[in-house]
Structures are given as structure tokens and as C-alpha cells.
Design a protein around this motif. Sequence first.
Motif, mmCIF file in Angstrom:
data_model
loop_
_atom_site.group_PDB
_atom_site.id
_atom_site.type_symbol
_atom_site.label_atom_id
_atom_site.label_comp_id
_atom_site.label_asym_id
_atom_site.label_seq_id
_atom_site.Cartn_x
_atom_site.Cartn_y
_atom_site.Cartn_z
ATOM 1 N N ARG A 11 -19.912 12.866 -4.443
ATOM 2 C CA ARG A 11 -18.681 12.226 -4.927
ATOM 3 C C ARG A 11 -17.423 13.012 -4.603
ATOM 4 O O ARG A 11 -16.339 12.458 -4.617
ATOM 5 C CB ARG A 11 -18.766 12.019 -6.447
ATOM 6 C CG ARG A 11 -19.911 11.102 -6.826
ATOM 7 C CD ARG A 11 -19.931 10.795 -8.285
ATOM 8 N NE ARG A 11 -21.069 9.927 -8.601
ATOM 9 C CZ ARG A 11 -21.168 9.200 -9.684
ATOM 10 N NH1 ARG A 11 -20.211 9.227 -10.582
ATOM 11 N NH2 ARG A 11 -22.232 8.456 -9.880
ATOM 12 N N ARG A 12 -17.561 14.292 -4.322
ATOM 13 C CA ARG A 12 -16.420 15.162 -4.058
ATOM 14 C C ARG A 12 -15.789 14.814 -2.718
ATOM 15 O O ARG A 12 -16.473 14.805 -1.691
ATOM 16 C CB ARG A 12 -16.893 16.616 -4.040
ATOM 17 C CG ARG A 12 -15.874 17.632 -3.557
ATOM 18 C CD ARG A 12 -14.950 18.046 -4.680
ATOM 19 N NE ARG A 12 -14.223 19.269 -4.371
ATOM 20 C CZ ARG A 12 -12.985 19.283 -3.905
ATOM 21 N NH1 ARG A 12 -12.332 18.154 -3.663
ATOM 22 N NH2 ARG A 12 -12.377 20.437 -3.688
ATOM 23 N N SER A 13 -14.479 14.520 -2.743
ATOM 24 C CA SER A 13 -13.773 14.215 -1.515
ATOM 25 C C SER A 13 -13.308 15.489 -0.830
ATOM 26 O O SER A 13 -13.259 16.566 -1.432
ATOM 27 C CB SER A 13 -12.544 13.339 -1.799
ATOM 28 O OG SER A 13 -12.931 12.121 -2.363
ATOM 29 N N PHE A 14 -12.952 15.373 0.433
ATOM 30 C CA PHE A 14 -12.344 16.511 1.117
ATOM 31 C C PHE A 14 -10.982 16.771 0.504
ATOM 32 O O PHE A 14 -10.346 15.873 -0.048
ATOM 33 C CB PHE A 14 -12.200 16.197 2.613
ATOM 34 C CG PHE A 14 -13.512 16.101 3.324
ATOM 35 C CD1 PHE A 14 -14.262 17.243 3.586
ATOM 36 C CD2 PHE A 14 -14.017 14.877 3.726
ATOM 37 C CE1 PHE A 14 -15.487 17.158 4.236
ATOM 38 C CE2 PHE A 14 -15.227 14.780 4.371
ATOM 39 C CZ PHE A 14 -15.967 15.929 4.642
ATOM 40 N N GLN A 15 -10.515 18.018 0.593
ATOM 41 C CA GLN A 15 -9.224 18.370 -0.007
ATOM 42 C C GLN A 15 -8.096 17.625 0.684
ATOM 43 O O GLN A 15 -8.031 17.607 1.909
ATOM 44 C CB GLN A 15 -9.012 19.900 0.067
ATOM 45 C CG GLN A 15 -7.751 20.334 -0.632
ATOM 46 C CD GLN A 15 -7.656 21.851 -0.736
ATOM 47 O OE1 GLN A 15 -8.600 22.561 -0.433
ATOM 48 N NE2 GLN A 15 -6.519 22.334 -1.161
ATOM 49 N N PHE A 16 -7.234 17.032 -0.130
ATOM 50 C CA PHE A 16 -6.104 16.283 0.412
ATOM 51 C C PHE A 16 -4.962 17.239 0.713
ATOM 52 O O PHE A 16 -4.614 18.101 -0.090
ATOM 53 C CB PHE A 16 -5.659 15.238 -0.614
ATOM 54 C CG PHE A 16 -4.394 14.505 -0.225
ATOM 55 C CD1 PHE A 16 -4.422 13.542 0.773
ATOM 56 C CD2 PHE A 16 -3.184 14.804 -0.834
ATOM 57 C CE1 PHE A 16 -3.271 12.889 1.137
ATOM 58 C CE2 PHE A 16 -2.036 14.141 -0.480
ATOM 59 C CZ PHE A 16 -2.069 13.184 0.508
#
Length: 164
Positions: free
Chosen positions: A156-161
Motif C-alpha cells: 500500500r505504501r506509495s513512492f515518495q512524492f
Amino acid sequence: MAEEIKSLEELNAVAQGTEAAAAEPAAAPREPVRDALGRSYATGKRKDAVARVWIKPGSGKVTVNGKDMDKYFARPVLQMILRQPFQVAGVEGEFDVMATVRGGGLSGQAGAVKHGISKALQLYEPSLRPALKAAGFLTRDSRVVERKKYGKRKARRSFQFSKR
């Protein structure tokens, strides 16, 4: 409908006949399941770990993958997990356990052996089933790791924006 019911007495007679027939199979007690050597076998699962467990009357020795429980599960918490079914059933030190477990990590393996011990205990001595079931030890814990999704760093963790 083969026969037609015309009075209340006939209805009561039919109802009592079906109640008696329905009560007979439910009242049948469970039979112990043991092999020729007097052991009970069960499979326990937790996460990715699968444990094959044999129990027989003895002094309380627990062997996992050919090693003593204290050597295989070095952490006291994992040893406590393995003892829980015996404590709940009130049969500590009465059964020897021989288990082979593969897959997963130590925590999952301890949970799998616990599940296997619980199932084997209730097969060996059906009168222990209510206590083990009330404690929730006969239910397979179906929680497993969620799969990683594409476009994400983990499940669920997205890449850092980054704005700039």
C-alpha cells in the motif's frame, strides 16, 4: 407430500417424529482418532508455515524438526505459544509432541505448531474440544501478507512524492 395432515394431533405426531429423528445424529459423541501406535495426527497452518504434528501420551517432551523445543524456538514467547493449548485443556506434561514444520518464519512456525497441537489434542481426546474451541485455537488464522501492487513501493505504501 405423501400424506395429508387433517388435524392438530396428526401435526403434533409428525412434528415429534421429526424432532426425535433430528436429535439422534446430533447426540452421537465424537470418537477419538488414533493410529496403530496410539498417536493422533493433525496439520496446523499459520501465514506461510505448515506443521505436521503427532501427539501421544508421555512426559511432555516437545520435538520440532528433530530438535528440542527450547533449541528450535529459542525465544520464551514462542515457547509460551506452544504451551498454550495444553494449559487451556489442562493436560500439561501429559503428551509428547513430535512436529515437522516448514515455510515461513519462526513466529509463523510457532503458530502453525500451536494450531496442529490443538487439532491433534481434540482428535485424541474429543472431550477437550469445547475448551480449545472457546479459546479459538481450532480456527486457522487466515491472515497472510498482502501482495505487492504495481505502481507502489510495497502493498500500500506509495513512492515518495516530490513537488520539485
